[in-house]
Design a protein around this motif. Structure first.
Motif, PDB file in Angstrom:
ATOM      1  N   SER A  35      39.952  34.082 -23.242  1.00 14.55           N
ATOM      2  CA  SER A  35      39.107  34.964 -24.218  1.00 14.55           C
ATOM      3  C   SER A  35      40.065  35.432 -25.248  1.00 14.55           C
ATOM      4  O   SER A  35      40.219  35.427 -26.347  1.00 14.55           O
ATOM      5  CB  SER A  35      38.321  35.902 -23.570  1.00 14.55           C
ATOM      6  N   GLU A  39      40.709  34.514 -29.168  1.00 15.58           N
ATOM      7  CA  GLU A  39      40.881  35.699 -30.025  1.00 15.58           C
ATOM      8  C   GLU A  39      41.968  35.797 -31.085  1.00 15.58           C
ATOM      9  O   GLU A  39      42.168  36.001 -32.087  1.00 15.58           O
ATOM     10  CB  GLU A  39      40.278  37.187 -29.767  1.00 15.58           C
ATOM     11  N   HIS A  42      42.145  33.106 -33.344  1.00 17.04           N
ATOM     12  CA  HIS A  42      40.993  33.264 -34.411  1.00 17.04           C
ATOM     13  C   HIS A  42      41.693  34.381 -35.458  1.00 17.04           C
ATOM     14  O   HIS A  42      41.422  34.080 -36.506  1.00 17.04           O
ATOM     15  CB  HIS A  42      39.805  34.212 -33.725  1.00 17.04           C
ATOM     16  N   GLY A 173      32.053  37.852 -37.936  1.00 21.60           N
ATOM     17  CA  GLY A 173      32.457  36.883 -36.824  1.00 21.60           C
ATOM     18  C   GLY A 173      33.382  37.495 -36.079  1.00 21.60           C
ATOM     19  O   GLY A 173      33.404  37.417 -34.650  1.00 21.60           O
ATOM     20  N   GLY A 177      32.954  38.336 -32.467  1.00 19.83           N
ATOM     21  CA  GLY A 177      33.954  37.565 -31.333  1.00 19.83           C
ATOM     22  C   GLY A 177      34.281  38.581 -30.519  1.00 19.83           C
ATOM     23  O   GLY A 177      34.539  38.358 -29.232  1.00 19.83           O
ATOM     24  N   THR A 201      34.638  32.770 -24.085  1.00 18.24           N
ATOM     25  CA  THR A 201      35.464  31.806 -25.152  1.00 18.24           C
ATOM     26  C   THR A 201      34.736  31.025 -25.786  1.00 18.24           C
ATOM     27  O   THR A 201      34.551  30.630 -26.959  1.00 18.24           O
ATOM     28  CB  THR A 201      36.398  31.163 -24.377  1.00 18.24           C
ATOM     29  N   ILE A 204      32.747  32.706 -28.282  1.00 19.81           N
ATOM     30  CA  ILE A 204      33.641  32.860 -29.488  1.00 19.81           C
ATOM     31  C   ILE A 204      33.430  31.362 -30.392  1.00 19.81           C
ATOM     32  O   ILE A 204      33.503  31.357 -31.804  1.00 19.81           O
ATOM     33  CB  ILE A 204      34.843  33.407 -29.264  1.00 19.81           C
ATOM     34  N   LEU A 207      30.251  30.551 -32.497  1.00 14.14           N
ATOM     35  CA  LEU A 207      30.088  31.730 -33.620  1.00 14.14           C
ATOM     36  C   LEU A 207      30.883  31.211 -34.735  1.00 14.14           C
ATOM     37  O   LEU A 207      30.391  31.159 -35.714  1.00 14.14           O
ATOM     38  CB  LEU A 207      30.479  32.900 -32.906  1.00 14.14           C
ATOM     39  N   LEU A 208      32.121  30.770 -34.505  1.00 17.04           N
ATOM     40  CA  LEU A 208      33.102  30.542 -35.526  1.00 17.04           C
ATOM     41  C   LEU A 208      32.637  29.371 -36.147  1.00 17.04           C
ATOM     42  O   LEU A 208      32.823  29.068 -37.357  1.00 17.04           O
ATOM     43  CB  LEU A 208      34.600  30.323 -34.792  1.00 17.04           C
TER      44      LEU A 208
END
Length: 322
Positions: A35, A39, A42, A173, A177, A201, A204, A207-208
């Protein structure tokens, strides 16, 4: 949208994401949490996206050339579209791959929970949520200056300037996230199972990908060419008909050459008795009224014509009696 407002929101998001990315990478190196890695990537992707938006805004300010007579305003749309691709590939797909990789390890019996530095990811994610909240607040404040009475969904869908909608969705987001990552990491720490880390994860990544698809659809529409907003169309029509020299608008089309530049082309009805000099003066007056009503209307082409009521179609002869 004021360019300064969009730039302020972009810079705020860029500074926040750069600082967050560094701390997330440190947390990942210490804990090996998927995760945290998702991130981290991200935040790096978001930082790159904000740099792309700033570059697009700068290149869009170049002066028109013979090869590009209407200027480079649409470069802002192109870079916003690239942002959606980066968010989809670098952010979303990488997170989904990392989630699959972590799940395969868990499913294969290699249940690797967070065994050291247990407090680091929780602290880092909590601080990141606070920083992202400040960035998101800046984007909301700047958007409210130009949003008017539109809902947030309408603002994202109808905005002709792409920067604020992009930053809004990215920050939203990022916040969601971070919550997913915090939940996944916390449950991993509580249960000792890396399955929760993998699920966080995956959430996330999904979502992205969703946000990237929304951005791509909206930016594609801008790239294809959108007309003026209904409010601006009404102002232009009112400005054209405000003077006595224009009898009616026969037809009119508008096109955004960029977020802050609008092309207006219209055929207007004038009187048959007017001379060429009078028509030229009347067109100049109409153009001045349009620019006063809608300042972004910079390229205006008005074609004078004589309006004639279309003749009614001839009636068909009645069928002969049988």
């Amino acid at each position: 949208m004021s360019a300064s407002g969009g730039t302020k929101a972009i810079v705020a998001a860029l500074l926040a994401n750069l600082g967050i990315a560094v701390t997330k990478f440190v947390a990942w190196l210490l804990t090996q949490s998927s995760s945290m890695l998702a991130e981290s990537i991200h935040s790096v992707a978001d930082s790159g996206n904000q740099a792309l938006l700033l570059l697009g805004g700068r290149r869009a300010r170049r002066k028109a050339t013979p090869q590009h007579p209407f200027g480079y305003g649409r470069e802002r749309y192109i870079y916003a579209f690239i942002v959606s691709i980066v968010l989809f590939s670098v952010g979303g797909l990488f997170a989904l791959y990392e989630a699959y990789h972590k799940y395969e390890h868990w499913h294969g019996g290699h249940d690797e929970g967070i065994t050291a530095w247990h407090w680091v990811p929780v602290v880092v994610l909590s601080v990141a949520i606070v920083l992202e909240s400040f960035s998101f607040r800046t984007a909301i404040v700047e958007s409210n200056h130009v949003r008017g009475k539109a809902t947030w969904v309408q603002f994202v869908r109808r905005a002709r300037a792409p920067e604020l909608p992009v930053v809004l969705l990215e920050d939203l987001g990022a916040l969601v996230g971070l919550v997913f990552a915090l939940i996944g990491v916390s449950l991993t720490l509580i249960t000792g199972s890396s399955l929760w880390d993998a699920l966080g994860t995956a959430a996330i990544g999904l979502l992205l990908v969703t946000i990237a698809v929304i951005l791509a659809i909206e930016t594609k529409s801008l790239l294809l060419g959108e007309g003026a907003t209904p409010e601006d169309v009404a102002k232009i029509e009112e400005a054209l008909l405000a003077g006595p020299e224009v009898d009616r608008i026969i037809h009119m089309k508008t096109l955004h050459l960029g977020p802050d530049e609008l092309l207006v082309a219209a055929k207007i009805a004038v009187r048959e008795s007017e001379t060429a000099d009078e028509i030229a003066d009347h067109i100049n007056a109409a153009e001045s009224r349009i620019r006063a009503a809608v300042p972004i209307a910079r390229a205006i082409y008005l074609e004078p014509d004589i309006y004639r009521v279309p003749a009614a179609p001839a009636a068909e002869p009645a069928p002969a009696a049988g």
